[in-house]
Design a protein around this motif. Structure first.
Motif, PDB file in Angstrom:
ATOM      1  N   UNK A 286      23.434  28.494  51.451  1.00 25.11           N
ATOM      2  CA  UNK A 286      24.680  29.170  51.841  1.00 25.11           C
ATOM      3  C   UNK A 286      24.621  29.547  53.321  1.00 25.11           C
ATOM      4  N   UNK A 287      25.768  29.427  53.971  1.00 23.19           N
ATOM      5  CA  UNK A 287      25.873  29.714  55.415  1.00 23.19           C
ATOM      6  C   UNK A 287      25.268  31.082  55.779  1.00 23.19           C
ATOM      7  N   UNK A 288      25.538  32.083  54.939  1.00 22.67           N
ATOM      8  CA  UNK A 288      25.113  33.458  55.247  1.00 22.67           C
ATOM      9  C   UNK A 288      23.587  33.591  55.330  1.00 22.67           C
ATOM     10  N   UNK A 289      22.844  32.730  54.605  1.00 26.39           N
ATOM     11  CA  UNK A 289      21.381  32.841  54.580  1.00 26.39           C
ATOM     12  C   UNK A 289      20.693  31.900  55.568  1.00 26.39           C
ATOM     13  N   UNK A 290      21.502  31.172  56.333  1.00 27.07           N
ATOM     14  CA  UNK A 290      20.883  30.183  57.232  1.00 27.07           C
ATOM     15  C   UNK A 290      20.331  30.812  58.505  1.00 27.07           C
ATOM     16  N   UNK A 291      19.347  30.131  59.092  1.00 25.24           N
ATOM     17  CA  UNK A 291      18.939  30.473  60.456  1.00 25.24           C
ATOM     18  C   UNK A 291      18.643  29.151  61.133  1.00 25.24           C
ATOM     19  N   UNK A 292      18.674  29.119  62.454  1.00 26.40           N
ATOM     20  CA  UNK A 292      18.466  27.852  63.156  1.00 26.40           C
ATOM     21  C   UNK A 292      17.007  27.723  63.588  1.00 26.40           C
ATOM     22  N   UNK A 293      16.309  26.751  63.047  1.00 24.78           N
ATOM     23  CA  UNK A 293      14.895  26.567  63.409  1.00 24.78           C
ATOM     24  C   UNK A 293      14.747  26.125  64.860  1.00 24.78           C
ATOM     25  N   UNK A 294      15.811  25.534  65.417  1.00 26.16           N
ATOM     26  CA  UNK A 294      15.659  25.089  66.819  1.00 26.16           C
ATOM     27  C   UNK A 294      15.424  26.274  67.756  1.00 26.16           C
ATOM     28  N   UNK A 295      15.884  27.479  67.343  1.00 24.88           N
ATOM     29  CA  UNK A 295      15.586  28.685  68.123  1.00 24.88           C
ATOM     30  C   UNK A 295      14.068  28.856  68.222  1.00 24.88           C
ATOM     31  N   UNK A 296      13.383  28.627  67.085  1.00 34.62           N
ATOM     32  CA  UNK A 296      11.921  28.752  67.035  1.00 34.62           C
ATOM     33  C   UNK A 296      11.289  27.684  67.919  1.00 34.62           C
ATOM     34  N   UNK A 297      11.817  26.446  67.825  1.00 29.66           N
ATOM     35  CA  UNK A 297      11.258  25.328  68.594  1.00 29.66           C
ATOM     36  C   UNK A 297      11.322  25.617  70.101  1.00 29.66           C
ATOM     37  N   UNK A 298      12.458  26.152  70.565  1.00 31.61           N
ATOM     38  CA  UNK A 298      12.614  26.473  71.989  1.00 31.61           C
ATOM     39  C   UNK A 298      11.589  27.530  72.410  1.00 31.61           C
ATOM     40  N   UNK A 299      11.438  28.576  71.581  1.00 30.37           N
ATOM     41  CA  UNK A 299      10.488  29.651  71.913  1.00 30.37           C
ATOM     42  C   UNK A 299       9.054  29.129  71.915  1.00 30.37           C
ATOM     43  N   UNK A 300       8.740  28.185  70.998  1.00 27.66           N
ATOM     44  CA  UNK A 300       7.405  27.565  70.977  1.00 27.66           C
ATOM     45  C   UNK A 300       7.103  26.903  72.321  1.00 27.66           C
ATOM     46  N   UNK A 301       8.067  26.119  72.814  1.00 20.24           N
ATOM     47  CA  UNK A 301       7.865  25.375  74.067  1.00 20.24           C
ATOM     48  C   UNK A 301       7.691  26.349  75.238  1.00 20.24           C
ATOM     49  N   UNK A 302       8.487  27.419  75.234  1.00 18.16           N
ATOM     50  CA  UNK A 302       8.382  28.399  76.328  1.00 18.16           C
ATOM     51  C   UNK A 302       7.049  29.132  76.287  1.00 18.16           C
ATOM     52  N   UNK A 303       6.537  29.394  75.077  1.00 13.83           N
ATOM     53  CA  UNK A 303       5.260  30.109  74.983  1.00 13.83           C
ATOM     54  C   UNK A 303       4.100  29.187  75.352  1.00 13.83           C
ATOM     55  N   UNK A 304       4.285  27.885  75.109  1.00 11.31           N
ATOM     56  CA  UNK A 304       3.319  26.867  75.540  1.00 11.31           C
ATOM     57  C   UNK A 304       3.151  26.985  77.061  1.00 11.31           C
ATOM     58  N   UNK A 305       4.290  27.083  77.772  1.00  8.58           N
ATOM     59  CA  UNK A 305       4.245  27.126  79.239  1.00  8.58           C
ATOM     60  C   UNK A 305       3.805  28.491  79.772  1.00  8.58           C
ATOM     61  N   UNK A 306       4.187  29.593  79.083  1.00  8.75           N
ATOM     62  CA  UNK A 306       3.858  30.927  79.614  1.00  8.75           C
ATOM     63  C   UNK A 306       2.440  31.337  79.229  1.00  8.75           C
ATOM     64  N   UNK A 307       2.217  31.604  77.949  1.00  6.06           N
ATOM     65  CA  UNK A 307       0.896  32.092  77.532  1.00  6.06           C
ATOM     66  C   UNK A 307      -0.160  31.003  77.681  1.00  6.06           C
ATOM     67  N   UNK A 308       0.246  29.736  77.431  1.00  7.30           N
ATOM     68  CA  UNK A 308      -0.702  28.626  77.599  1.00  7.30           C
ATOM     69  C   UNK A 308      -1.232  28.576  79.012  1.00  7.30           C
TER      70      UNK A 308
END
Length: 490
Positions: A286-308
């Motif tokens: 259901x739409x109400x329970x959805x979340x976008x995993x691409x948000x997680x993917x973007x944050x993963x890439x940014x943390x790769x560059x920052x903390x990495x």
């Protein structure tokens, strides 16, 4: 927001007590995790280690943290931060004591490898803090947690050599290392007795199933599997570095076994992901329970560059200053420590900017600054005035660490019951970045190394354009079936 509700860092009650307990626990994990580097020369003499063996121990130190952060993220979501952190602090004191009493390279290598698990402690506090603070203060609170806790590595660097000297004798370093282990063990009890998973009356939301991250659409299902690959890639890279092609700690047969185990593990993970998310192919969420995993993917890439890049740069900066400006190692190490010092203010600063100006805008500005900062560092030569080089490194480090703060200002706003797992995956990407950058460093000169990081920051900036500002509410269902809406927007 009323005065008494605001963030008062001198308060030790309610949510502030939880925040202080959390960063102290994280601080201790970092002091244990990084208790090797500041004592490395004494330990090398004591155990008769070669240069290659020292480098191997440093690699082993970060190896286990990649899978550990993912596993600990799941355990945190399932059992709650209170129990998970207490067990982690107690159990990880064992390899710390093992290392303190190691007499051979093999014993040291095994204990350093196992100590890597404590590097996952970070993830637990991210979930804990997100339970106690509202969305409009969350970035600042997570930034204080991350920045002050992260300082454990700098604190270890500044105090452990003195401590080893104070204990004196050939075994001084052993007592200093054992001291961090004892701290970890004692604090596990203090932590357990002083915190609760949520404020009174709040629900602690758990994932419906454990074993793999929940996603809410078929596209996200495939994106999740794609995002798992770099984590296995980094572990394969480590195995390769330890094989005869690198430092020869593993025999050719053991390296092949390591690669095969990674393939098997990935297959198991795919199977688990299908088990948890297979229903998506027959029945959409259901739409109400959805979340976008691409948000997680973007944050993963940014943390790769920052903390990495932070982990990689912290380990090479003293040498870089020493070689570029012909300084003594002691002086170079002091100058390089300014980079870690920035953490105390930069990470909370990044979180605060996020709370005030929005998650996406803040991340765009900080990532652009990051790219420019590393580009400037790639231009540093011996002709530069030393002061200017140090200022460039500190400015760059501000963008790096404020960027980390801004990433974790967004992580807890994606899906509350999965916060541990999302933080685990994003945190693991930081270690993946470190492994990749440090491997690059073994192949190229310093200038190219900084350019490579600047390049990945540009890629991060591009992916950021696909991120959406967290707004509105997250829907979570209580055990009795009633729905709670958790506010995430401004």
């Amino acid at each position: 927001m009323s005065g008494q509700d605001s963030l008062n860092i001198f308060s030790f009650k309610g949510k502030m007590k939880t925040l202080h307990m959390s960063w102290i626990a994280f601080f201790i994990t970092f002091a244990v995790w990084f208790n090797f580097a500041p004592l490395v020369s004494v330990i090398a003499d004591s155990l008769g280690l070669t240069n290659a063996e020292i480098k191997t121990l440093m690699l082993l130190n970060v190896a286990l943290t990649i899978p550990a952060r993912v596993v600990i993220g799941m355990l945190t979501d399932k059992y709650g931060p209170r129990l998970t952190f207490a067990v982690l602090l107690a159990v990880c004191s064992i390899p710390c004591f093992m290392f303190a009493f190691a007499t051979t390279f093999e014993q040291a290598a095994l204990s350093r490898f196992l100590i890597g698990f404590i590097g996952a402690g970070f993830v637990i506090g991210i979930r804990m803090v997100s339970e106690w603070f509202p969305a409009n203060e969350l970035g600042t609170a997570e930034g204080i947690y991350g920045g002050w806790g992260n300082f454990g590595s700098a604190a270890a660097a500044m105090t452990l050599p003195t401590l080893a000297l104070a204990f004196g004798g050939e075994d001084g370093w052993r007592y200093a290392v054992a001291f961090t282990g004892a701290l970890s063990l004692i604090f596990s009890v203090i932590w357990y007795k002083n915190v609760t998973d949520t404020p009174k009356g709040s629900t602690y939301f758990k994932p419906k199933q454990t074993g793999a991250m929940e996603v809410t659409s078929t596209g996200d299902f495939f994106l999740l599997l794609i995002m798992k690959l770099p984590m296995y890639g980094a572990l394969a890279l480590l195995a390769w570095k330890l094989s005869p092609a690198g430092v020869s700690l593993l025999t050719a047969q053991s390296a092949i076994i390591a690669y095969l185990s990674l393939v098997v593990l990935f297959a198991i993970e795919v199977k688990q992901t299908i088990k948890v998310n297979g229903h998506l192919f027959s029945k959409p969420v259901e739409e109400i329970h959805r979340y976008k995993f691409r948000q997680v993917a973007v944050l993963n890439i940014l943390y790769f560059a920052t903390f990495g890049s932070e982990l990689a740069v912290v380990s090479m900066l003293p040498l870089f200053f020493a070689e570029t400006f012909e300084l003594s190692m002691v002086y170079a190490a002091m100058l390089a420590s300014t980079y870690a010092f920035m953490n105390l203010m930069s990470r909370p600063g990044g979180g605060w900017l996020s709370d005030k100006y929005g998650r996406k805008k803040t991340l765009l500005i900080l990532t652009a600054g990051l790219a420019v900062g590393y580009f400037a560092m790639s231009e540093i030569t011996g002709e530069w005035p030393l002061a200017l080089a140090v200022v460039a490194a500190m400015a760059c480090s501000f963008f790096v660490q404020a960027g980390e703060g801004a990433v974790f200002a967004a992580v807890p706003l994606i899906k509350r019951r999965l916060t541990g797992q999302i933080a685990g995956m994003t945190g693991a990407y930081g270690n993946v970045g470190a492994v990749v950058y440090l491997t690059v460093l073994t192949m190229v000169d310093y200038s190219t190394f900084f350019m490579v990081i600047a390049g990945t920051a540009v890629i991060g900036f591009t992916t950021l354009l696909f991120m959406e500002e967290p707004k509105g509410t997250i829907t979570e269902v209580r055990e009795d079936g009633t729905v709670e809406l958790i506010n995430v927007g401004h």
